[in-house]
Design a protein around this motif. Structure first.
Motif, PDB file in Angstrom:
ATOM      1  N   VAL A   8       8.954  49.492  72.554  1.00 11.17           N
ATOM      2  CA  VAL A   8       7.925  50.376  73.103  1.00 11.17           C
ATOM      3  C   VAL A   8       7.265  51.084  71.923  1.00 11.17           C
ATOM      4  CG1 VAL A   8       9.083  50.769  75.313  1.00 11.17           C
ATOM      5  CG2 VAL A   8       9.557  52.282  73.402  1.00 11.17           C
ATOM      6  N   PRO A   9       6.032  51.540  72.084  1.00 10.94           N
ATOM      7  CA  PRO A   9       5.401  52.277  70.983  1.00 10.94           C
ATOM      8  C   PRO A   9       6.230  53.514  70.635  1.00 10.94           C
ATOM      9  CG  PRO A   9       3.792  51.733  72.675  1.00 10.94           C
ATOM     10  CD  PRO A   9       5.146  51.387  73.232  1.00 10.94           C
ATOM     11  N   PRO A  10       6.318  53.833  69.353  1.00 10.84           N
ATOM     12  CA  PRO A  10       7.097  55.020  68.974  1.00 10.84           C
ATOM     13  C   PRO A  10       6.446  56.304  69.469  1.00 10.84           C
ATOM     14  CG  PRO A  10       6.035  54.045  67.046  1.00 10.84           C
ATOM     15  CD  PRO A  10       5.755  53.142  68.202  1.00 10.84           C
ATOM     16  N   ALA A  11       7.279  57.249  69.831  1.00  7.67           N
ATOM     17  CA  ALA A  11       6.802  58.560  70.252  1.00  7.67           C
ATOM     18  C   ALA A  11       6.220  59.286  69.048  1.00  7.67           C
ATOM     19  CB  ALA A  11       7.953  59.369  70.843  1.00  7.67           C
ATOM     20  N   ARG A  12       5.309  60.191  69.321  1.00  8.50           N
ATOM     21  CA  ARG A  12       4.788  61.042  68.249  1.00  8.50           C
ATOM     22  C   ARG A  12       5.897  61.987  67.805  1.00  8.50           C
ATOM     23  NH1 ARG A  12      -1.366  62.290  68.792  1.00  8.50           N
ATOM     24  NH2 ARG A  12      -2.091  60.277  69.507  1.00  8.50           N
ATOM     25  N   LEU A  13       5.929  62.268  66.520  1.00 11.60           N
ATOM     26  CA  LEU A  13       6.952  63.148  65.956  1.00 11.60           C
ATOM     27  C   LEU A  13       6.300  64.415  65.438  1.00 11.60           C
ATOM     28  CD1 LEU A  13       9.898  63.602  64.861  1.00 11.60           C
ATOM     29  CD2 LEU A  13       9.065  62.566  62.730  1.00 11.60           C
ATOM     30  N   THR A  23       3.508  69.368  61.337  1.00  9.20           N
ATOM     31  CA  THR A  23       2.817  68.091  61.228  1.00  9.20           C
ATOM     32  C   THR A  23       3.047  67.255  62.480  1.00  9.20           C
ATOM     33  OG1 THR A  23       4.683  66.901  60.229  1.00  9.20           O
ATOM     34  CG2 THR A  23       3.193  68.076  58.720  1.00  9.20           C
ATOM     35  N   LEU A  24       2.210  66.256  62.638  1.00 15.43           N
ATOM     36  CA  LEU A  24       2.337  65.301  63.722  1.00 15.43           C
ATOM     37  C   LEU A  24       2.280  63.903  63.129  1.00 15.43           C
ATOM     38  CD1 LEU A  24       2.412  64.902  66.846  1.00 15.43           C
ATOM     39  CD2 LEU A  24      -0.075  64.654  66.703  1.00 15.43           C
ATOM     40  N   THR A  25       3.250  63.066  63.477  1.00 14.35           N
ATOM     41  CA  THR A  25       3.292  61.682  63.014  1.00 14.35           C
ATOM     42  C   THR A  25       3.062  60.784  64.211  1.00 14.35           C
ATOM     43  OG1 THR A  25       4.822  62.263  61.240  1.00 14.35           O
ATOM     44  CG2 THR A  25       4.735  59.937  61.881  1.00 14.35           C
ATOM     45  N   ARG A  26       2.172  59.802  64.029  1.00 16.19           N
ATOM     46  CA  ARG A  26       1.834  58.870  65.093  1.00 16.19           C
ATOM     47  C   ARG A  26       1.581  57.491  64.503  1.00 16.19           C
ATOM     48  NH1 ARG A  26      -3.398  57.580  64.513  1.00 16.19           N
ATOM     49  NH2 ARG A  26      -4.887  59.134  63.773  1.00 16.19           N
ATOM     50  N   THR A  27       1.471  56.512  65.386  1.00 16.99           N
ATOM     51  CA  THR A  27       1.156  55.153  64.965  1.00 16.99           C
ATOM     52  C   THR A  27      -0.231  55.131  64.321  1.00 16.99           C
ATOM     53  OG1 THR A  27       2.469  54.270  66.784  1.00 16.99           O
ATOM     54  CG2 THR A  27       0.894  52.773  65.772  1.00 16.99           C
ATOM     55  N   ASN A  69      -1.176  45.968  62.073  1.00 18.14           N
ATOM     56  CA  ASN A  69      -0.846  44.908  63.021  1.00 18.14           C
ATOM     57  C   ASN A  69       0.640  44.996  63.349  1.00 18.14           C
ATOM     58  OD1 ASN A  69      -0.174  42.510  64.327  1.00 18.14           O
ATOM     59  ND2 ASN A  69      -1.544  41.273  63.052  1.00 18.14           N
ATOM     60  N   GLN A  70       0.972  45.332  64.592  1.00 18.97           N
ATOM     61  CA  GLN A  70       2.371  45.538  64.962  1.00 18.97           C
ATOM     62  C   GLN A  70       3.214  44.279  64.827  1.00 18.97           C
ATOM     63  OE1 GLN A  70       2.794  47.588  68.678  1.00 18.97           O
ATOM     64  NE2 GLN A  70       2.155  49.507  67.771  1.00 18.97           N
ATOM     65  N   ALA A  71       2.597  43.112  64.742  1.00 13.53           N
ATOM     66  CA  ALA A  71       3.366  41.896  64.490  1.00 13.53           C
ATOM     67  C   ALA A  71       3.996  41.931  63.100  1.00 13.53           C
ATOM     68  CB  ALA A  71       2.472  40.662  64.627  1.00 13.53           C
ATOM     69  N   ASN A  72       3.448  42.780  62.207  1.00 14.55           N
ATOM     70  CA  ASN A  72       3.965  42.887  60.841  1.00 14.55           C
ATOM     71  C   ASN A  72       4.925  44.052  60.665  1.00 14.55           C
ATOM     72  OD1 ASN A  72       2.327  40.699  60.005  1.00 14.55           O
ATOM     73  ND2 ASN A  72       0.584  42.090  59.935  1.00 14.55           N
ATOM     74  N   GLY A  73       5.077  44.873  61.684  1.00 17.83           N
ATOM     75  CA  GLY A  73       5.956  46.029  61.606  1.00 17.83           C
ATOM     76  C   GLY A  73       5.268  47.261  62.129  1.00 17.83           C
ATOM     77  N   THR A  74       5.647  48.406  61.602  1.00 17.71           N
ATOM     78  CA  THR A  74       5.136  49.683  62.075  1.00 17.71           C
ATOM     79  C   THR A  74       4.586  50.486  60.910  1.00 17.71           C
ATOM     80  OG1 THR A  74       6.830  49.695  63.796  1.00 17.71           O
ATOM     81  CG2 THR A  74       5.766  51.800  63.313  1.00 17.71           C
ATOM     82  N   LEU A 128      13.648  54.711  64.380  1.00 16.94           N
ATOM     83  CA  LEU A 128      12.800  53.710  65.028  1.00 16.94           C
ATOM     84  C   LEU A 128      13.408  52.314  64.891  1.00 16.94           C
ATOM     85  CD1 LEU A 128       9.158  54.772  64.094  1.00 16.94           C
ATOM     86  CD2 LEU A 128      10.304  54.976  66.308  1.00 16.94           C
ATOM     87  N   ALA A 129      13.910  51.998  63.703  1.00 21.15           N
ATOM     88  CA  ALA A 129      14.537  50.687  63.496  1.00 21.15           C
ATOM     89  C   ALA A 129      15.745  50.526  64.403  1.00 21.15           C
ATOM     90  CB  ALA A 129      14.945  50.527  62.029  1.00 21.15           C
ATOM     91  N   ARG A 130      16.460  51.602  64.598  1.00 23.92           N
ATOM     92  CA  ARG A 130      17.673  51.579  65.420  1.00 23.92           C
ATOM     93  C   ARG A 130      17.355  51.493  66.917  1.00 23.92           C
ATOM     94  NH1 ARG A 130      19.899  55.913  63.347  1.00 23.92           N
ATOM     95  NH2 ARG A 130      21.074  54.696  61.867  1.00 23.92           N
ATOM     96  N   THR A 131      16.321  52.194  67.364  1.00 23.28           N
ATOM     97  CA  THR A 131      16.088  52.334  68.800  1.00 23.28           C
ATOM     98  C   THR A 131      14.874  51.594  69.342  1.00 23.28           C
ATOM     99  OG1 THR A 131      14.788  54.353  68.464  1.00 23.28           O
ATOM    100  CG2 THR A 131      17.173  54.613  68.823  1.00 23.28           C
ATOM    101  N   HIS A 132      13.924  51.224  68.476  1.00 20.76           N
ATOM    102  CA  HIS A 132      12.672  50.649  68.963  1.00 20.76           C
ATOM    103  C   HIS A 132      12.423  49.205  68.532  1.00 20.76           C
ATOM    104  CE1 HIS A 132      11.828  54.729  70.092  1.00 20.76           C
ATOM    105  NE2 HIS A 132      10.686  54.378  70.621  1.00 20.76           N
ATOM    106  N   THR A 133      13.266  48.643  67.718  1.00 19.78           N
ATOM    107  CA  THR A 133      13.036  47.260  67.305  1.00 19.78           C
ATOM    108  C   THR A 133      14.072  46.359  67.948  1.00 19.78           C
ATOM    109  OG1 THR A 133      14.377  47.479  65.317  1.00 19.78           O
ATOM    110  CG2 THR A 133      12.029  47.928  65.092  1.00 19.78           C
ATOM    111  N   LEU A 134      13.710  45.088  68.047  1.00 21.52           N
ATOM    112  CA  LEU A 134      14.581  44.129  68.712  1.00 21.52           C
ATOM    113  C   LEU A 134      15.687  43.599  67.809  1.00 21.52           C
ATOM    114  CD1 LEU A 134      11.839  42.087  70.562  1.00 21.52           C
ATOM    115  CD2 LEU A 134      13.432  43.711  71.564  1.00 21.52           C
ATOM    116  N   ASP A 135      15.406  43.542  66.522  1.00 24.62           N
ATOM    117  CA  ASP A 135      16.322  42.768  65.679  1.00 24.62           C
ATOM    118  C   ASP A 135      16.493  43.297  64.257  1.00 24.62           C
ATOM    119  OD1 ASP A 135      13.818  42.204  64.704  1.00 24.62           O
ATOM    120  OD2 ASP A 135      14.084  40.040  64.662  1.00 24.62           O
ATOM    121  N   CYS A 136      16.349  44.581  64.032  1.00 24.58           N
ATOM    122  CA  CYS A 136      16.483  45.114  62.680  1.00 24.58           C
ATOM    123  C   CYS A 136      17.931  45.514  62.413  1.00 24.58           C
ATOM    124  CB  CYS A 136      15.569  46.318  62.487  1.00 24.58           C
ATOM    125  SG  CYS A 136      15.629  46.990  60.821  1.00 24.58           S
TER     126      CYS A 136
END
Length: 177
Positions: A8-13, A23-27, A69-74, A128-136
């Motif tokens: 899923v898209p990462p939440a804003r931080l 600060t605010l972090t977003r995609t 491009n999300q196919a390349n990562g975040t 994010l790598a731990r909770t939002h990716t399929l295979d990291c």
């Protein structure tokens, strides 16, 4: 071409620095290129060299398209909460040619360094790598052996040094499921 590794898209931080700056972090979006390059222009040669191992002044549009491009990562951008058009940090968690491995890169504008923002962004990228990716399973990070701020961040993430090429250290952060 691989599909996106994001579940899923990462939440804003929202982050508050040690200096009480919020600060605010977003995609990152394609439209953020001009602001990202303006941040590069505000960064010192030393900061840019520390991040890229070269004296980069800007990112080309084709590079930014690749990074967004999300196919390349975040790729994430960070802005001051009350100044959303000013990029002050860029964080990358990108695919590598090695299966199950991502690469971490962070650039923080000079006037925002030393306030804990880089640490917060690195921890967020690992989360994010731990909770939002399929295979990291692992995250690599390359840094200069004299980059004390990044080395401190990496120690806090329990990174282990896996190689040295002159003044450059290669590290690995294990991502637990």
């Amino acid at each position: 071409m691989p599909t996106s590794s994001l579940l899923v898209p990462p939440a804003r931080l929202e982050t508050t620095t040690r200096a009480q700056r919020v600060t605010l972090t977003r995609t990152a979006l394609l439209d953020d290129l001009d602001q990202a390059n303006a941040m590069h222009a505000r960064c010192s040669l030393e900061s840019r060299f520390t991040r890229y191992h070269a004296a980069r002044r800007s990112l080309a549009p084709r590079e930014w398209r690749h990074l967004c491009n999300q196919a390349n990562g975040t790729t994430l951008i960070t802005v001051p909460l009350h100044e959303p058009s000013r990029v002050i940090a860029i964080t990358h968690l990108l695919r590598t040619p090695v299966p199950h491995v991502r690469e971490l890169g962070i650039l923080v504008e000079d006037s925002w360094q030393g306030q804990g923002l880089g640490t917060a962004l690195a921890h967020y990228a690992v989360e994010l790598a731990r909770t939002h990716t399929l295979d990291c399973h692992e995250i690599t990070a390359m840094t200069g052996s004299g980059n004390q701020r990044m080395l401190s961040i990496l120690r806090g993430l329990h990174a282990r040094v896996t190689g040295r090429d002159g003044p450059t250290l290669d590290t690995v952060i294990h991502v637990e499921a």
